[in-house]
Structures are given as C-alpha cells and as structure tokens.
Design an enzyme around this catalytic site. Structure first.
Site, PDB file in Angstrom:
ATOM      1  CG  ASP A  72      -0.190  -0.376   2.190  1.00 57.82           C
ATOM      2  OD1 ASP A  72       1.214  -0.346   2.239  1.00 57.82           O
ATOM      3  OD2 ASP A  72      -1.320  -0.566   3.334  1.00 57.82           O
ATOM      4  CG  ASP A 141      -8.677  -1.092  11.612  1.00 52.18           C
ATOM      5  OD1 ASP A 141      -8.561  -1.370  11.148  1.00 52.18           O
ATOM      6  OD2 ASP A 141      -9.557  -0.319  11.110  1.00 52.18           O
ATOM      7  CG  HIS A 143      -6.408  -2.319   8.643  1.00 47.33           C
ATOM      8  ND1 HIS A 143      -6.257  -0.358   9.135  1.00 47.33           N
ATOM      9  CD2 HIS A 143      -4.348  -1.938   8.754  1.00 47.33           C
ATOM     10  CE1 HIS A 143      -5.332  -0.482   9.106  1.00 47.33           C
ATOM     11  NE2 HIS A 143      -4.163  -1.131   8.489  1.00 47.33           N
ATOM     12  CD  GLU A 148      -8.830   1.511   7.179  1.00 47.11           C
ATOM     13  OE1 GLU A 148      -8.492   0.375   8.102  1.00 47.11           O
ATOM     14  OE2 GLU A 148      -8.587   2.994   7.816  1.00 47.11           O
TER      15      GLU A 148
HETATM   16  C1  GLP Z   1      -0.591   0.499   8.403  1.00 49.47           C
HETATM   17  C2  GLP Z   1       0.041  -0.052   6.835  1.00 49.47           C
HETATM   18  C3  GLP Z   1      -0.460  -1.830   7.344  1.00 49.47           C
HETATM   19  C4  GLP Z   1      -0.050  -2.392   9.045  1.00 49.47           C
HETATM   20  C5  GLP Z   1      -0.845  -1.068   9.626  1.00 49.47           C
HETATM   21  C6  GLP Z   1      -0.025  -1.565  11.199  1.00 49.47           C
HETATM   22  O1  GLP Z   1      -2.349   1.033   8.547  1.00 49.47           O
HETATM   23  N1  GLP Z   1      -1.527   0.021   6.197  1.00 49.47           N
HETATM   24  O2  GLP Z   1      -0.084  -2.047   6.302  1.00 49.47           O
HETATM   25  O3  GLP Z   1      -0.248  -3.291   8.533  1.00 49.47           O
HETATM   26  O4  GLP Z   1      -0.353  -0.495  10.124  1.00 49.47           O
HETATM   27  O5  GLP Z   1       1.001  -1.130  11.638  1.00 49.47           O
HETATM   28  P1  GLP Z   1       2.242  -1.348  12.907  1.00 49.47           P
HETATM   29  O6  GLP Z   1       2.576  -2.660  12.895  1.00 49.47           O
HETATM   30  O7  GLP Z   1       2.952  -0.147  12.717  1.00 49.47           O
HETATM   31  O8  GLP Z   1       1.030  -1.739  13.673  1.00 49.47           O
END
Ligand code: GLP
Length: 271
Positions: A72, A141, A143, A148
C-alpha cells in the site's frame, strides 16, 4: 490457518525472518523464475527486516532474483516524504540488501490517474503469475494493508478512504497530529492477498489483541478484514504473547500444542 506465538518481539522477528528466508531458499529463485514477495510497512515488520538484512549480508540468502510488491501507499505525499511507504522501505530494507532496483514495485500515490495505477499494479502481479509469499501486518481494527472495516473480501487494488481509527493510530508517525495523516491510500485488495500462494501476518503487542480475537476466534467478517485468511490454504498468523491477551486460554493452548511437533523453521538455515 496456523497461529504461532513467540514470547516477545525479538523472537517474533527472528521467526518471521527465518520463515521468509526459508521460503526464498526453498524456491531456489533464478532470473527466469524469480521469487515474488509481497511486503508491508509499519513498526511490526521492522525487526524482521533487520534480521533479513543480517542474513543477506552474511550470504545466507540473496534477493538478486526476488521481486517485491509493497502492499500500500498513501495518496498525495511526496515520494521522499519520511512517512511515504516507498521511503520507509528504502530506508529500512531495500538500501541494505542486494535487490536490483528494477525488481522493486510500489503503488504510486501521486499518479494522475489513480484507478489506472491500481489496475497497472494488479496486472504487474498477474504477469508474474501471482505472489509466492505475502507478508502483512494488522491494524488495530483488523485491517490488512489498508483494507479498512467493511472492505469487500474479494477486493482488488484500489483507492481507499482511511478510517479514523487508522489515521489516529498512524498519527504517531506524523508528529501525533491526525490532520497530517493522509485521508486516502492505494492498497492491494483482500482478494489480491488471498491469491498469494502463502500469507504471513505479523501481529505484535497489546493493541492488536482485540483484532486477533475477532480474526481467530470469530467467523469471517468484512469488519475484520484479516479474518478472510480463515479461507486461505496457507496462512500463518505470527504474534507475541501480548497480542494473545484477548484470546481464550484454550485457543492459545490448542495452537501451541499443534505447533509443538512442527519442524523447526531454522532447520535448513545454518546460522
Ligand atoms: C498501516 C499499514 C498496514 C499495517 C498497519 C499496522 O495501517 N497500512 O499495512 O499492517 O499500519 O502497523 P504497525 O505494524 O505499525 O502496527
């Protein structure tokens, strides 16, 4: 679905790196048969990237014939912005391994035609006959990538509006100011991830516990998009003890018991 519980972040990171390394070694990639690897950003995979860098620098694995696709990217922030996912990946991983630049794929969140950009990405994946291993994180959440709550579980790469919970959670990277967090992102779809031959999700810390409970103990639900992996043939969720806090004791016991006799993922790595 497998659930692997490691005692802390360090062990989780080592496990993840060895899992990825083993998949690459097993595939014996060459120029005409590269290994296709899907990758995430976020804080959770950082330890894995550090260990993969170490394994690469020691010559245990090579990324010469690995092609990557990032999951992403934010829409509308400059490529070299410290929080762009492209910059994150170069700073934390690509600049430190032997991957050829032309093997690295990103979504361009500044493309003039964002829909065409998403289509281009899907076609690039398909032209390589799909992703061998998709590594992902999980949002608070539930995702995956930026799919989302409420996303279609058969979705493909597209533009998404980010949920307030995600923007609040990611504001820690934007001077704790939610108004600085982009409102939109390009993301691979849940369907894109589901098409991968193998998926590894990294869930680290207390703040992922609620999401893990929904994803592992409840049914498939578009409000917790990682739960789609319940229908994947080879999906693994890797977490630390803290992330299991909302799971039933018997759930954790069950998965630990299932793993007890499994082969050591380090077995073919002489490190
Ligand atoms: C973002 C990314 C996700 C990732 C999430 C969790 O929203 N788009 O791909 O999994 O963050 O991030 P973290 O590992 O910093 O909790």
């Amino acid at each position: 679905m497998r659930l692997i519980v490691q005692k802390d972040y360090q062990m989780l990171s080592l496990w993840a790196a060895r899992y990825v390394a083993r998949a690459i070694l097993k595939a014996e990639p060459r120029e005409n048969s590269p290994f296709i690897l899907g990758l995430p950003t976020g804080s959770s995979p950082l330890g894995m990237y550090q260990e993969l860098i170490r394994l690469c620098s020691q010559g245990v694995i090579s990324f010469k014939h690995v092609i990557t696709f990032n999951m992403d990217e934010y829409v509308g922030i400059p490529e070299d912005h410290p929080q762009s996912y492209r910059r994150f990946m170069y700073d934390n991983f690509f600049n430190h391994i032997n991957i050829p630049k032309q093997n690295i794929n990103f979504l361009n969140g500044n493309a003039d035609d964002l829909a065409a950009e998403c289509l281009r990405y899907e076609q690039a994946v398909s032209s390589l006959e799909g992703i061998d291993l998709f590594v992902g994180g999980i949002g608070t959440d539930g995702h995956i990538a930026f799919n989302e709550p409420g996303s279609s579980l058969t979705s493909r790469t597209r533009i998404k509006t980010l949920a307030e919970e995600t923007r609040a959670s990611n504001s820690r990277f934007f001077e704790n100011d939610i108004t600085k967090v982009p409102k939109y992102a390009l993301t691979v779809g849940v369907g894109t991830v589901m098409d991968a031959r193998e998926v590894l999700i990294i869930a680290y810390g207390h703040n992922k516990a609620r999401a893990l409970m929904h994803v592992i103990e409840e049914g498939i639900n578009h409000m917790w998009t990682v739960s789609a992996l319940q229908q994947h043939r080879r999906a693994t969720i890797l977490c630390d003890e803290d992330a299991t806090e909302e799971l039933k004791v018997r759930t954790v016991k069950y998965f630990k018991m299932m793993e007890a006799d499994n082969l050591d993922p380090d077995a073919i790595l002489k490190v």
